[in-house]
Structure formats: C-alpha cells, structure tokens
Design a protein around this motif. Structure first.
Motif, short mmCIF file in Angstrom:
data_model
loop_
_atom_site.label_atom_id
_atom_site.label_comp_id
_atom_site.label_asym_id
_atom_site.label_seq_id
_atom_site.Cartn_x
_atom_site.Cartn_y
_atom_site.Cartn_z
N VAL A 163 8.59 5.81 3.65
CA VAL A 163 10.42 6.34 3.39
C VAL A 163 11.05 6.72 1.99
O VAL A 163 11.96 7.21 2.01
CB VAL A 163 11.07 5.03 3.51
CG1 VAL A 163 11.31 4.14 4.05
CG2 VAL A 163 10.89 3.99 1.86
N VAL A 164 9.40 6.94 1.61
CA VAL A 164 10.15 8.36 0.68
C VAL A 164 9.84 9.99 0.72
O VAL A 164 9.45 10.52 1.95
CB VAL A 164 9.70 7.78 -0.61
CG1 VAL A 164 9.55 6.78 -1.21
CG2 VAL A 164 7.62 7.73 -0.17
N LYS A 213 2.99 8.23 -2.88
CA LYS A 213 3.22 7.81 -1.55
C LYS A 213 3.33 8.80 -0.49
O LYS A 213 1.85 8.97 0.10
CB LYS A 213 4.09 6.46 -1.32
CG LYS A 213 3.88 6.63 0.23
CD LYS A 213 4.26 5.32 0.61
CE LYS A 213 5.76 4.63 0.38
NZ LYS A 213 6.58 3.53 0.82
N ASP A 237 13.49 0.97 6.44
CA ASP A 237 12.55 -0.35 5.66
C ASP A 237 12.15 -1.61 6.86
O ASP A 237 10.93 -1.59 6.71
CB ASP A 237 13.05 -0.69 4.70
CG ASP A 237 13.19 0.28 3.15
OD1 ASP A 237 12.59 1.12 3.18
OD2 ASP A 237 14.30 -0.34 2.42
N SER A 252 7.25 -0.78 0.29
CA SER A 252 6.54 -1.21 -1.94
C SER A 252 6.54 -2.68 -1.09
O SER A 252 6.55 -3.73 -0.30
CB SER A 252 7.53 -0.93 -1.48
OG SER A 252 8.37 -1.90 -3.03
N LYS A 312 8.40 -5.60 0.07
CA LYS A 312 9.50 -5.65 1.28
C LYS A 312 8.27 -6.41 2.29
O LYS A 312 8.79 -6.57 3.50
CB LYS A 312 9.35 -4.21 1.85
CG LYS A 312 10.10 -3.66 1.27
CD LYS A 312 10.50 -2.15 1.58
CE LYS A 312 11.34 -1.15 0.45
NZ LYS A 312 11.67 0.22 0.52
N ASN A 368 2.65 3.28 -7.25
CA ASN A 368 3.79 4.30 -7.83
C ASN A 368 3.32 4.12 -9.24
O ASN A 368 2.94 4.56 -10.66
CB ASN A 368 5.38 3.91 -7.10
CG ASN A 368 5.97 4.51 -7.11
OD1 ASN A 368 6.09 6.21 -8.44
ND2 ASN A 368 6.71 5.13 -6.42
N ARG A 425 21.63 -2.20 -6.93
CA ARG A 425 20.79 -2.21 -4.82
C ARG A 425 19.21 -3.07 -5.29
O ARG A 425 18.48 -2.06 -6.52
CB ARG A 425 20.72 -1.04 -5.08
CG ARG A 425 19.80 -0.77 -3.47
CD ARG A 425 19.07 -0.47 -3.83
NE ARG A 425 17.78 -0.53 -2.71
CZ ARG A 425 16.89 0.02 -2.46
NH1 ARG A 425 15.83 0.27 -3.22
NH2 ARG A 425 15.65 -0.04 -1.47
N GLN A 446 15.36 -3.67 -3.46
CA GLN A 446 14.65 -4.18 -2.18
C GLN A 446 14.65 -5.27 -1.61
O GLN A 446 15.50 -6.22 -2.37
CB GLN A 446 12.94 -3.66 -2.65
CG GLN A 446 13.19 -2.17 -2.91
CD GLN A 446 11.64 -2.60 -3.66
OE1 GLN A 446 11.11 -1.79 -2.66
NE2 GLN A 446 11.07 -2.57 -4.75
N PHE A 491 16.13 2.09 1.62
CA PHE A 491 16.32 2.91 0.57
C PHE A 491 16.57 4.00 0.90
O PHE A 491 17.47 4.93 0.02
CB PHE A 491 14.37 3.52 0.67
CG PHE A 491 14.21 4.43 -0.43
CD1 PHE A 491 14.29 4.02 -1.77
CD2 PHE A 491 13.47 5.20 -0.21
CE1 PHE A 491 13.85 4.46 -3.03
CE2 PHE A 491 13.31 6.46 -0.84
CZ PHE A 491 13.62 6.14 -2.10
N ASN A 508 13.87 2.28 -10.02
CA ASN A 508 13.40 2.04 -9.14
C ASN A 508 11.98 3.23 -10.24
O ASN A 508 12.65 3.15 -10.96
CB ASN A 508 13.32 3.40 -8.08
CG ASN A 508 13.36 3.62 -6.42
OD1 ASN A 508 11.93 3.14 -6.40
ND2 ASN A 508 14.57 3.17 -5.84
N ASN A 534 11.07 8.26 -7.27
CA ASN A 534 11.39 7.48 -6.17
C ASN A 534 13.63 8.20 -6.68
O ASN A 534 13.67 9.09 -5.90
CB ASN A 534 11.36 6.62 -6.14
CG ASN A 534 10.26 6.05 -5.35
OD1 ASN A 534 10.16 6.95 -4.38
ND2 ASN A 534 10.51 5.00 -4.89
N LEU A 559 6.50 -0.79 -9.20
CA LEU A 559 6.81 -0.57 -8.04
C LEU A 559 5.24 -0.02 -7.57
O LEU A 559 5.43 1.16 -8.05
CB LEU A 559 7.61 0.09 -7.62
CG LEU A 559 8.65 -0.12 -5.74
CD1 LEU A 559 10.49 0.19 -6.21
CD2 LEU A 559 7.61 1.58 -5.68
N TYR A 610 2.74 -0.09 -4.12
CA TYR A 610 2.58 0.08 -2.08
C TYR A 610 1.59 -0.65 -1.45
O TYR A 610 0.21 -0.71 -2.68
CB TYR A 610 2.78 1.77 -1.59
CG TYR A 610 3.70 1.97 -2.25
CD1 TYR A 610 5.00 1.76 -1.61
CD2 TYR A 610 3.30 3.03 -3.17
CE1 TYR A 610 5.78 2.67 -1.95
CE2 TYR A 610 4.57 4.31 -3.45
CZ TYR A 610 5.50 3.98 -2.64
OH TYR A 610 6.41 4.57 -3.89
C1 LMR Z 1 12.59 0.80 -2.97
O1 LMR Z 1 13.13 1.11 -1.53
O2 LMR Z 1 13.09 0.84 -3.51
C2 LMR Z 1 11.11 2.04 -2.50
O3 LMR Z 1 10.51 0.62 -1.59
C3 LMR Z 1 10.68 3.07 -1.78
C4 LMR Z 1 9.19 3.24 -1.32
O4 LMR Z 1 8.52 3.37 -0.47
O5 LMR Z 1 9.32 3.38 -2.88
#
Ligand code: LMR
Length: 338
Positions: free
Chosen positions: A40-41, A47, A79, A97, A100, A153, A176, A178, A199, A216, A220, A241, A243
C-alpha cells in the motif's frame, strides 16, 4: 545495524556462492511462476525498496523460473482487501503493517503498537529476532498464511493542523489510525477520537478535514505528501510501525523445494537490505519535510515527554487482555524493561 556497504559485501559473497548452483538446480518450467506482491505504500519507501530487492534477487537466483510482480500504492488492493486476496490466493505475497493483523484474528501482533514499548531499533531487534517474533509469525499458519520475515519501517510522528505538545492538545481531534485496537486505545488515552481508515484514503481525508490528524513514520508521511496537508507534527517516537512479510501458505508449501530454497535465500538477503535502509530513509524523509517548510516539526521537551508517557503507558495494562499479559511480559523480559 548493517550499513549499506556491509550489505553490499554480504550480498556479493552470497551471489558468488549461489550463482554457480542456480542454473543447474532449477526445474525446467514452461511458464515462470508468478508471485504477485501487493502493498500500500510508495515504491520509494523502506517497504517499497525491500520489495524491489526481493524481486531482483528472487528472479536472479531462480534464473527466471520465478517472476515477481510488485503492485505498490494500493494499486491492486487496499489494506483489508489485500489480506483477503492473500488468503484466497489472488496474490501470493504481502507485507502488511503489524497493526493490521487484528481483523485476521491474530491480534497479538498489536503488541508492536503499544506506546513506548521499544525505544529504538536495537529494542525492535530484540523482539523481531527473538522468541516473541518467531512465536507471532507461527500464529499465522492456522490462517493459511506463512510469515517469512520482519521488515522495518520506523518510529512514528503525530501530526495535525494544530500544535501537539501535550496530551491536552489532542482533546477532541479526529485522528486516523490503522485497524488496531491498541492504536484506538492510544488515541482515546489522549482524548482524541480515533478513526480507522485505509492508508490509501488518508491524504484526501486530511486534505478535506474528514480527519484532523494522524500518526506515521516520516517515510510514509513524506512519500504520501501528508506534510502538504498537515501544519504541525511532533517527533514523539511514541510508537513503532513495521511489517511482516507473509505468503499464502498453500502456494509456498506447494513450490518445488529447489525453488523455495532460492526464494528463502532471496528473502533473507532482501530483509537484511530493507532493514539496513529503514532508519536512514526515515531520517532523510524527516529532513526533506523540514526543508519543504509546510509542516512545523516540534521536539518534545523532557517535561512534555513525561506527560505523554504518563498518559500512554497505562494502555499496556488496559489492553493486556487483548494481546495477552504473558506475551507482554515476555516482550518486557526480552527488552529488559517492565
Ligand atoms: C498505514 O496504514 O499507516 C501503514 O500501515 C502503511 C504502511 O504499510 O506502511
């Protein structure tokens, strides 16, 4: 921490050792095996770059028997959908992440979200490289998922359109987050109103005022241009944060062992690479945002930091039931804290 130069040397040695065996051991295939790697980034993040490194090494070590297709920036899935797509086999590899995994029923990964659990990357290694990290990855198997590695990250900044110096500054702000119950409790402990959001939707939500702020790592924030729509940010490093790189287990187990071995080697080296650049990527992103001058970055003084810690540490006990008090204790023991 490995430097880029050390990594290049190690990778060079590994490449020499492997190149002799690659062509002789790969099974002949009519079509290459395709690994779809969705994330997603942006590509220019820790990542994103880790994924590119894995592709390069995997394709080289399997002499083209495997093709890795990378889909960055939520191009293919957002996500929640990407987890479902992995389980269904529509994609083979992800690196979500650690915040999640709750919706998947493996909420123990939310351990990583506990505010002020780890103070730096050395602490992080004690968790990811130790029994706690291994045990968490093993929990994925009954879900049809295999955990291959942890990719770094970084530590998070908090941002909004108003200054965030003390916990009082969060009162009533829509933040906001996650999809993690720990992050929900964290924002509530600050008096903010947490809002779970994919995200890919964050930039627009900040721009239009659907939410007031977010958290974040700098990499990011910068690569999504969030600094263009946030007036203030605090370099609080209150949480981490990162992964887990995961694959569809049936796909992985079904691979020819010779191919799987090469992919494991590629993943090991891509992990060394990804984790050697993460800190630097975050530092350069922070510097770039400061230089851009759109967001004012604030460093907490000792008294303000103490107020943040006082407000946020109780989240550990409050959420012990969700993560598991024993797991939290195990993490404290690995970190030498309590
Ligand atoms: C987010 O949703 O803020 C992060 O998980 C995005 C990511 O994958 O770094």
């Amino acid at each position: 921490m490995l430097t880029r130069r050390t990594f290049a040397r190690l990778a060079g040695i590994a490449t020499l050792a492997l190149s002799a065996s690659v062509l002789t051991t790969m099974p002949a295939l009519a079509e290459p095996i395709v690994i779809k790697f969705s994330h997603v980034v942006a590509p220019n993040t820790p990542k994103g770059k880790g994924a590119e490194k894995f592709k390069e090494l995997a394709e080289s070590y399997t002499a083209g028997a495997v093709k890795v297709e990378i889909y960055p920036n939520s191009q293919l899935y957002k996500d929640k959908e990407e987890m479902e797509a992995l389980q269904l086999g529509a994609v083979q590899m992800l690196a979500p992440s650690l915040a999640k995994f709750g919706p998947l029923g493996v909420q123990q990964f939310e351990l990583f979200d506990l505010p002020y659990l780890m103070k730096d990357y050395d602490d992080l290694r004690k968790i990811t490289d130790g029994e706690v990290g291994k045990g968490l990855l093993a929990r994925l198997e009954p879900k049809g998922i295999k955990g291959l590695a942890y990719w770094d990250n970084g530590f998070k900044v908090m941002s909004a359109n108003s200054p965030l110096h003390t916990p009082d500054d969060f009162l009533g702000l829509k933040m906001r987050i996650q999809s993690s119950k720990i992050l929900e409790a964290q924002m509530q402990a600050l008096g903010a109103v947490p809002q779970v959001m994919a995200f890919s939707e964050v930039y627009q939500a900040l721009q239009t005022g659907v939410v007031d702020g977010t958290e974040n790592p700098p990499s990011n924030m910068f690569t999504q241009k969030m600094h263009e729509v946030q007036k203030h940010a605090t370099v609080s490093n209150h949480g981490y944060l990162g992964y887990a790189v995961i694959v569809n287990k049936a796909f992985w187990d079904g691979l020819d062992p010779a191919i799987r071995g090469k992919l494991e080697q590629a993943m090991t080296e891509a992990t060394v690479y990804a984790n050697s650049i993460a800190k630097e990527e975050n530092e350069s992103s922070l510097a770039a945002m400061k230089a851009a001058g759109k967001t004012e970055f604030y460093e907490l003084n000792a008294d303000e930091r103490a107020q943040w810690v006082k407000a946020l540490r109780p989240v550990h006990d409050q959420m012990a039931g969700r993560i598991g008090a024993d797991l939290i204790k195990e993490a404290y023991a690995a970190l030498g804290t309590q």
